[in-house]
Design an enzyme around this catalytic site. Structure first.
Site, PDB file in Angstrom:
ATOM      1  CE  LYS A 136      31.252 -10.231 -11.940  1.00  0.00           C
ATOM      2  NZ  LYS A 136      30.539  -9.264 -12.298  1.00  0.00           N
ATOM      3  CB  SER A 196      33.613  -6.945 -11.149  1.00  0.00           C
ATOM      4  OG  SER A 196      32.234  -6.953 -11.665  1.00  0.00           O
ATOM      5  CB  SER A 201      31.104  -5.321 -14.032  1.00  0.00           C
ATOM      6  OG  SER A 201      31.737  -4.660 -12.910  1.00  0.00           O
TER       7      SER A 201
HETATM    8  N1  GLN Z   1      33.620  -0.597 -11.539  1.00  0.00           N
HETATM    9  C1  GLN Z   1      32.234  -0.329 -11.048  1.00  0.00           C
HETATM   10  C2  GLN Z   1      32.171  -0.489  -9.373  1.00  0.00           C
HETATM   11  O1  GLN Z   1      33.172  -0.958  -8.935  1.00  0.00           O
HETATM   12  C3  GLN Z   1      31.209  -1.228 -11.713  1.00  0.00           C
HETATM   13  C4  GLN Z   1      31.243  -2.532 -11.172  1.00  0.00           C
HETATM   14  C5  GLN Z   1      30.109  -3.457 -11.599  1.00  0.00           C
HETATM   15  O2  GLN Z   1      29.486  -3.048 -12.884  1.00  0.00           O
HETATM   16  N2  GLN Z   1      29.688  -4.335 -11.231  1.00  0.00           N
HETATM   17  O3  GLN Z   1      31.208  -0.281  -8.807  1.00  0.00           O
END
Ligand code: GLN
Length: 497
Positions: A84, A159, A183
């Site tokens: 990532k 994400s 994420s």
């Molecule tokens: N969707 C959550 C956020 O936007 C989690 C994101 C993540 O785990 N990086 O904060």
């Protein structure tokens, strides 16, 4: 056994490499060809490094050829993986899905990728992400949206959507993501792969661009539970360069996969089966719990009474920490510097105004507000206090049970654009995943079925701190009894935009 080389699991490919039935160069070429064939549609990768990958593959083949006992070589030797784009790989740009880091070349290597390299893994490139990992769909990437390989008109989750889609589409054999509120697990669930968020402190975050430092963990995405265990074996462990990493011995997670869940106590939290969730998700998850019971697990209903507070607590703490972490992107030290700025203040405001996208700006404003004088006690401090209650919920639950089973997400993959203009409904995508980050314990998502539209459904198994071996064991036993993990997307059901 999969028909195509790019569909192999890591453990299948590792066996073939050791038996001399396959070379890492042939495997890496097959995966790179697959990327060429499908990534115009899937758009999983922000950057590909084919020359470096093939050179690493050739080096791996030389080690196989020279080994007296190939069985003793590291499990990931010669295996093509993706990373990532919030994790620093030296010599490859790291953008974090943001314009503000468009041309940023990291001067050092993350501990996790250094460990992958030391194990001989082949790094193919960097995968798409919501900007600074803020989002649940990859639509917040400043570059493009990744498409779900099961239905190209839908999001892959986020994400770490690029990593999840790449694993699902055969564009790598496994990948790393980061999980601050879901994420790794949520995109794994939406793409029908396995994704694991380790315990806070289990995996070094040195070289992970910080989003919310008290929540962030790096975790593996893979095609099955065995592969997730192999990846975790390699990346876990104490690192003096991350003061939050814990000096706790790393067990052999693959050895934990005994196939036996007899007597394992599985808790089912009433609060995780909410109004508004997709009925087919609930049915699939309840059927999966029945399967665990049929395998000999003891299923009990439990309560996690503060669950309803997790989402508001997360959306105070995560933005508060993000607002502090993202202060470093000032146009002076990293990445973008606005060319028209004449004064120092213009340098800050114009660079940040042009460099950050709308969701990142929203979080910085929310977080700055929650931390500001007069509001700190009412918002940030209160959120920290409720966070303690959420942790106590889990502590109490894990006195009764070994593992908690629930859905990963309330719905299957949604359409691209469906929630893009509605931040609150997007935030709900993580309602089942983010309490673990607040409490610091571990969890994974694995495939447990498909809805009527053919979209994957994720089962989340939650464990106590350093309970990765237990959740992997339960997941593996379930996987052995089902064949959801053997399904592969056809990638021909919808044209891309
Ligand atoms: N969707 C959550 C956020 O936007 C989690 C994101 C993540 O785990 N990086 O904060």
């Amino acid at each position: 056994m999969a028909d195509e080389l790019y569909s192999l699991t890591i453990h299948e490919a590792a066996g073939m490499l050791r038996r001399g039935e396959l070379s890492s160069v042939a495997l890496t070429e097959a995966v790179l060809d697959r990327v060429v064939a499908v990534d115009n549609d899937v758009k999983a990768y922000l950057a590909l490094t084919p020359e470096a990958a093939l050179a690493d593959a050739a080096a791996a083949d030389a080690l196989f050829a020279a080994a007296d006992d190939p069985a003793r070589l590291p499990a990931l030797l010669g295996i093509p993986l993706a990373v990532k784009d919030v994790i620093l790989v030296e010599g490859v740009p790291t953008t974090c899905g943001s314009r503000i880091l468009e041309d940023f070349m990291p001067p050092y290597e993350a501990t996790v990728t250094a460990k992958l390299r030391a194990a001989g893994a082949v790094i193919l490139g960097k995968t798409n992400t919501d900007e600074f990992a803020m989002g649940s769909s990859t639509e917040n990437s400043a570059y493009f949206t990744t498409h779900n390989p099961w239905d190209l008109s839908r999001v892959p989750g986020g994400s770490s959507g690029g990593s999840a889609a790449a694993v699902a589409a055969g564009e790598c054999l496994g990948a790393l993501g980061s999980d601050t509120g879901g994420s790794v697990r949520q995109p794994a669930g939406l793409c029908g792969v396995v994704g694991l968020k380790p315990t806070y402190g289990r995996v070094s975050r040195y070289g992970l661009v910080a989003f919310a430092s008290s929540l962030d963990q790096i975790g593996p995405l893979a095609r099955d539970v065995t592969d997730a265990a192999l990846l975790l074996n390699t990346i876990a462990g104490y690192d003096p360069r991350d003061s939050t990493s814990m000096n706790v011995p790393v067990p052999d997670y693959r050895a934990a996969l005994t196939g036996d869940v007899r007597g394992l106590r599985v808790g089912v939290p009433r609060e995780y089966f909410i109004d508004g969730m997709q009925p087919q998700v609930e049915q699939a998850v309840r059927a999966a719990i029945d399967t665990l019971a049929a395998l000999g697990a003891e299923v009990v209903e439990i309560r996690l009474p503060n669950t309803e507070h997790a989402l508001p607590v997360y959306y105070l703490i995560a933005p508060a920490e993000a607002s502090a972490n993202l202060a470093r992107f000032d146009g002076v030290r990293y990445g973008l510097r606005h060319p028209d700025a004449e004064t120092m203040w213009q340098g800050y405001t114009m660079t940040r105004g042009a460099g950050f996208g709308p969701e990142v700006k929203r979080r910085i404003m929310l977080g700055t507000y929650a931390l500001s004088a007069g509001y700190y006690d009412a918002y940030y401090l209160k959120a920290q206090q409720v966070r303690t209650l959420l942790k106590q919920d889990f502590d109490q639950a894990f006195q009764q049970v070994d593992v908690i089973a629930c859905p990963t997400s309330p719905t299957t993959a949604f359409k691209i654009g469906e929630k893009a203009d509605d931040p609150l409904s997007m935030y709900l995508a993580d309602v089942f995943t983010l309490s673990l980050n607040l409490a610091g314990n571990c969890g994974l998502s694995l495939p447990c079925g498909f809805d009527a539209a053919g979209l994957p459904i994720g089962l989340q198994l939650i464990g106590p701190a350093f309970g990765e071996g237990t959740i992997l064991r339960a997941a593996h036993a379930y996987e052995q009894a089902t064949d959801w993990h053997l399904q592969r997307p056809m990638l021909n059901n919808m044209p891309a935009d």
